[in-house]
Design an enzyme around this catalytic site. Structure first.
Site, PDB file in Angstrom:
ATOM      1  N   PRO A 106       0.824  -1.221   0.000  1.00 52.36           N
ATOM      2  CA  PRO A 106       0.000   0.000   0.000  1.00 52.36           C
ATOM      3  C   PRO A 106       0.850   1.259   0.000  1.00 52.36           C
ATOM      4  O   PRO A 106       1.882   1.334   0.676  1.00 52.36           O
ATOM      5  CB  PRO A 106      -0.801  -0.129   1.301  1.00 52.36           C
ATOM      6  CG  PRO A 106      -0.904  -1.599   1.524  1.00 52.36           C
ATOM      7  CD  PRO A 106       0.411  -2.160   1.045  1.00 52.36           C
ATOM      8  N   CYS A 107       0.393   2.258  -0.775  1.00 53.86           N
ATOM      9  CA  CYS A 107       1.227   3.442  -0.998  1.00 53.86           C
ATOM     10  C   CYS A 107       0.612   4.724  -0.448  1.00 53.86           C
ATOM     11  O   CYS A 107       1.120   5.809  -0.711  1.00 53.86           O
ATOM     12  CB  CYS A 107       1.483   3.615  -2.495  1.00 53.86           C
ATOM     13  SG  CYS A 107      -0.033   3.838  -3.472  1.00 53.86           S
ATOM     14  N   GLN A 108      -0.481   4.633   0.341  1.00 54.98           N
ATOM     15  CA  GLN A 108      -1.147   5.853   0.790  1.00 54.98           C
ATOM     16  C   GLN A 108      -0.219   6.770   1.574  1.00 54.98           C
ATOM     17  O   GLN A 108      -0.318   7.991   1.498  1.00 54.98           O
ATOM     18  CB  GLN A 108      -2.370   5.509   1.651  1.00 54.98           C
ATOM     19  CG  GLN A 108      -3.493   4.832   0.895  1.00 54.98           C
ATOM     20  CD  GLN A 108      -3.388   3.318   0.951  1.00 54.98           C
ATOM     21  OE1 GLN A 108      -2.301   2.768   1.098  1.00 54.98           O
ATOM     22  NE2 GLN A 108      -4.519   2.644   0.843  1.00 54.98           N
TER      23      GLN A 108
END
Length: 232
Positions: A106-108
């Site tokens: 995940p890159c949030q």
């Protein structure tokens, strides 16, 4: 005893032989589906949300149904499920090693599109779970894909020290892998949208005739959305 799927029998007889991959943080399975299209067999696909795995099942991404693993990569039970699936392929189908491990954590916490960032260190550190699996499975190749800011984002490494993701990858994997870090725009590689991403490609050092540059994709002319899906 597991009956050998016809696709595995056919691949064993092909000029390339049986090629395998494992996908971590796989979402709906779109990012790594190209490996299936190129004839690779998916041993395991790990995703936190079951509804996303349903899309993968619809597309018959994994060779065996047990390969769809719904789990949290921070939990040892999820790691163990991956290892069990790999052992199944080793024992039932005779694979000697994993060809490719793909991870898109995940890159949030790193994305410029996330304007509500809080303490994102924990989410950024999910990449360390990918590093750990590379160390445990020792695939011939690994690929990490994420946003432009991926490499300079801070994570908590396996040693408990906060450092940049690039430093974590390098300190854990560069002893065994030749690693290429590169920021690209996917529109230059056939994607019908401007999408700047970081690619990290690792080639195990005993693969003497292959470098990360050898397997990096060639540029392609830009495509419109109509050219890409207009036939559907």
């Amino acid at each position: 005893m597991i009956e050998t799927p016809a696709s595995i029998v056919a691949d064993r007889k092909s000029v390339y032989g049986l090629r395998t991959y494992i996908s971590l943080f796989s979402s709906a399975g779109i990012g790594c589906y190209g490996f299936k299209l190129e004839g690779f067999q998916c041993i395991a696909s790990v995703e936190l949300l079951e509804k996303r795995l349903k899309i993968q099942r619809y597309n018959n991404k994994c060779t065996l149904d047990s390969g769809y693993i719904c789990g949290d990569m921070t939990q040892e039970e999820t790691h163990n499920a991956i290892l069990r699936e790999y052992d199944l392929w080793h024992n039932a189908f005779g694979i000697k090693e994993l060809d490719v491990l793909i991870a898109t954590p995940p890159c949030q916490g790193m994305s410029v599109a996330n304007h509500k960032k809080g303490n994102e260190l924990k989410r950024n550190s999910l990449v360390v779970e990918s590093i750990t699996m590379v160390k445990r499975l020792k695939p011939r190749f690994f690929i990490f894909e994420n946003v432009r800011a991926f490499l300079r984002s801070i994570c908590t490494d396996v040693d408990g020290v906060d450092k940049s993701i690039e430093s974590a990858i390098d300190s854990n994997l560069s002893g065994d892998y030749n690693i290429l870090y590169k920021v690209v725009n996917f529109k230059d590689y056939g994607c019908p949208s401007s999408r700047t991403r970081t690619l990290v490609i690792g080639v195990r050092k005993d693969q003497l005739e292959v470098t990360p540059y050898d397997i990096f994709p060639d540029k392609q002319p830009e495509k419109t959305l109509r050219e890409t899906i207009g036939h559907l």
